[in-house]
Write an enzyme that holds these catalytic residues in place. Sequence first.
Site: not given
Length: 438
Positions: A24, A121
């Site tokens: 991230n 996702c």
Amino acid sequence: MADILTVNGGSPLVGDLEVRGAKNLVSKAMVAALLAEGPCRLRNVPEISDVKIVSGLLELHGVKIDSTDRDGELLLDPTNVEQAHVADIDAHAGSSRVPVLLCGPLLHRLGEAFIPDLGGCRIGERPINYHLDVLRQFGADVQKRPEGLRLTAPDGLKGTRIQLPYPSVGATEQVLLTAVRAQGVTELRNAAVEPEILDLIAVLQKMGAIISVETDRVIKIEGVDRLGGYDHRAIPDRIEAGSWACAALATRGDVYVRGAQQLAMMPFLNVFRKIGGDFDVDDEGIRFWHAGGTLNSLVLETDVHPGFMTDWQQPLVVALTQTTGLSIVHETVYENRLGFTEALGEMGAVVQLYRECLGGSPCRFGRANFRHSAVISGPTPLRGAEITVPDLRGGFSYLIAALAAEGQSKVHGIELIYRGYERFSEKLDALGADYQVG
């Protein structure tokens, strides 16, 4: 790569492994290179498919990337940034939501940007309206077209005051990547302050940005005319570290995670200890192990940092199936993140989902009819089953369940796990797991 992992579970995971840079952070630091007028060097980069996807997107826009013979290191040269073909962007964007973060840098460099339909996702709605609202406040013009969105900035981008309705990580990243070269001062309120956000700020400061992080989630950015390159070592991936810790707990194992850092993992470590796991911190990493005896149930709510992060929730739920009593998990960040528990039920877990908020933390889903709270009854022996990966974190959680279960499991769709877990099959080897790929 093979799509199926056959796991013979029921044995403790024992050994050591290494986690590298945070997924991230790394992808966002790569995007930041678009703003630079000189070469950038990013170190501690994990070998994950998300890095390859972002590399492809940047190369489409003219960034030269060299990783030859440099394990864990990328050299990025953004000297000749150019507009990419719409069809090429669309081909890459199906697997990633990063293209929306390219908008601010591309508007500064080229005066326009394009966003196709976004992937990622399927754990919740994750709308991009936060991003578009932010860009409009800077002065961007957003035009809807059949193939996606075209953004322009006829009068340039100008600093502004922004109040986020929720401390969104993605929207905070968007503000940072846009404000650093916008004319004037930007004040962002209700900002996300995750460790990965602070590391991105460190990258931008190295490039010449002027950013101050103040109290009460306020970030101020003074726009500058130009930014140089950077040399940066990415912080370790606290999500991957926590995932392997949960695997150690669920399998009654003992795993040393080299690279894990205590400060970023404090909320996780507290929960890990409450359940009955144990850990030891040294200068190189953290050792996690099952301390023996019974594990304790608990009540847990996910939250933005400094709370218990949502990405730790799914692997932890697998470990909670082995605790004694009733555990309650209230998911407050992504509305569909508990959907993965259906397959755990097929493996013998007892998990009941509820639409009500089973906790006191502020939640956006209490009246939205989403099943976002879970009650887990344990301990329940897990048995092997045939299961399909639903998303990145849920996928690794299924892998943990298969490793903890008695008998054989077939885990389908493991290519999703490669998005965020570097060389995980090699790490399974290092921990003595019994499995076959293919």
